[in-house]
Design an enzyme around this catalytic site. Sequence first.
Site, PDB file in Angstrom:
ATOM      1  CE  LYS A   1      49.951  59.525 -29.419  1.00  0.00           C
ATOM      2  NZ  LYS A   1      50.079  60.039 -28.065  1.00  0.00           N
TER       3      LYS A   1
ATOM      4  CG  HIS B   1       6.128  37.033 -39.075  1.00  0.00           C
ATOM      5  ND1 HIS B   1       6.057  37.190 -37.632  1.00  0.00           N
ATOM      6  CD2 HIS B   1       5.644  35.650 -39.112  1.00  0.00           C
ATOM      7  CE1 HIS B   1       5.996  36.103 -36.888  1.00  0.00           C
ATOM      8  NE2 HIS B   1       5.662  35.523 -37.962  1.00  0.00           N
TER       9      HIS B   1
ATOM     10  CB  VAL C   1      42.145  55.061 -29.353  1.00  0.00           C
ATOM     11  CG1 VAL C   1      41.327  54.258 -28.395  1.00  0.00           C
ATOM     12  CG2 VAL C   1      43.279  56.165 -28.702  1.00  0.00           C
TER      13      VAL C   1
END
Length: 463
Positions: free
Chosen positions: A34, A442, A40
């Site tokens: 639509k 690391h 959203v």
Amino acid sequence: MSGRDLLIIGAGPGGYVAAVRAAQLGLSVTVVEKAAPGGVCLNWGCIPSKNLIHQADAFNSLEHMAEVGVSIDRETLNYALVQQRSRKVVKTLTNGVAGLLKRNKVECLIGEAKLVSATEVLVDEQQSLQAKKIIVATGSRPMHVPGFEFDEDRVLSSTGILALETLPESLVILGAGAIGCEFAYVMNSFGVKVFLVEALDHLLPTEDVDVCAVLEKSFSKSGIAVHTSTRASALSRCSDHVTVSLTSADGQSTEVSAERALVVFGRSPNTQSLGLESVGVALDKRGFIPVGDYGQTSTPGIYAIGDVTTTPALAHVASAEGELVVEHIAGIKTGRKAIDPALVPSAIYCEPQVAGFGLREQSAERAGDAFKTFSFPYYGAGKSIAIEKPEGLVKVICDAKTDEIIGAHVVGHNATELIHEILLAKSAELLPEDIATMVHAHPTLSEATMEAMRGIYSQPIHG
């Protein structure tokens, strides 16, 4: 029967992913949306809010430049340009979704869809479309609560605050879930006085309490006024501010006034006006669609995914369900069924970030489960000190007898990325020792994950 193989109502992260996957499997697909592709999430949710968070991070970093002799005038901030940048990002991604649909030969129609039968949909009350199967993927909207109605001027929804082009001087946020906490961080970062109100006893009520304690301490330190165990009982609007009446758990009453209010009590499913009940699709009392393991509704041939169902209202859940349902429709036997909520990661993108999956310690305690847990602080990992992000922890929860990972929770910089190493281990049925003995680079933040796993065996090196 004539018509396409599959029709999908909604082109959000559930609908468009389902459409692309269906096309890959050789099905003819039409999507009816639509508004704009992406739903959203891409238009007024996940993507624009994350861009605002990114810009808030960058703005915050300017404060630290003074420590290396660089002076920057932060008072010249133009929030309208911040908002425009977020909309530009949205446009890029919605165009990308439209391109994906086009490249996969998915027909995409813009209009309001209404079910006529289990095989027919009417678009804009005039165009009839036939399909062998239909998927409802219409998502959700901000929940309306009587007395706290949105006017998108003084009282904002999550959509309204994303459309702001000027910053309020002050903002009271009602609801400290993911949306509330993310906007508390953004607004506070840009200099807005923020009041954050939560009815339950800690921020992010569905997350682990130890993780949330770190976030609450960080928020308070940054100047956010945090009110937990506090219920908003009323809201009044004036021409230039709002006043919210608050009641604490011990019955004490107070008022907070701010230029605007953001109301984020939750979300409601977009199941109205679709004609669902007229074609026999059952809804529960809250308007959600009950579904089976493969998204089946009570009407054969009609499926539902994402926020319209009762599964976790997360974009990545909707996408995964879209693929699952389409593969089922196509007859692909993968052995997978209903998304397991215990294997779904949560992700909150304020700073520090929060992420987790599986059992929360407070849930395990209430259930009387036998478990053991270990938390390793971020500052024990050298990388966190090097990048000046020592705030946070990695927490793992394991079965007391088998050492099976039953939950993990991270708060800190890049927590939403770190959580996936532990989730993969859980999904692959690995044990803490498998992560503990794996060589980690690391310096990295993921060394905190390794140390947390060592801690389950009382063997952390840097703890």
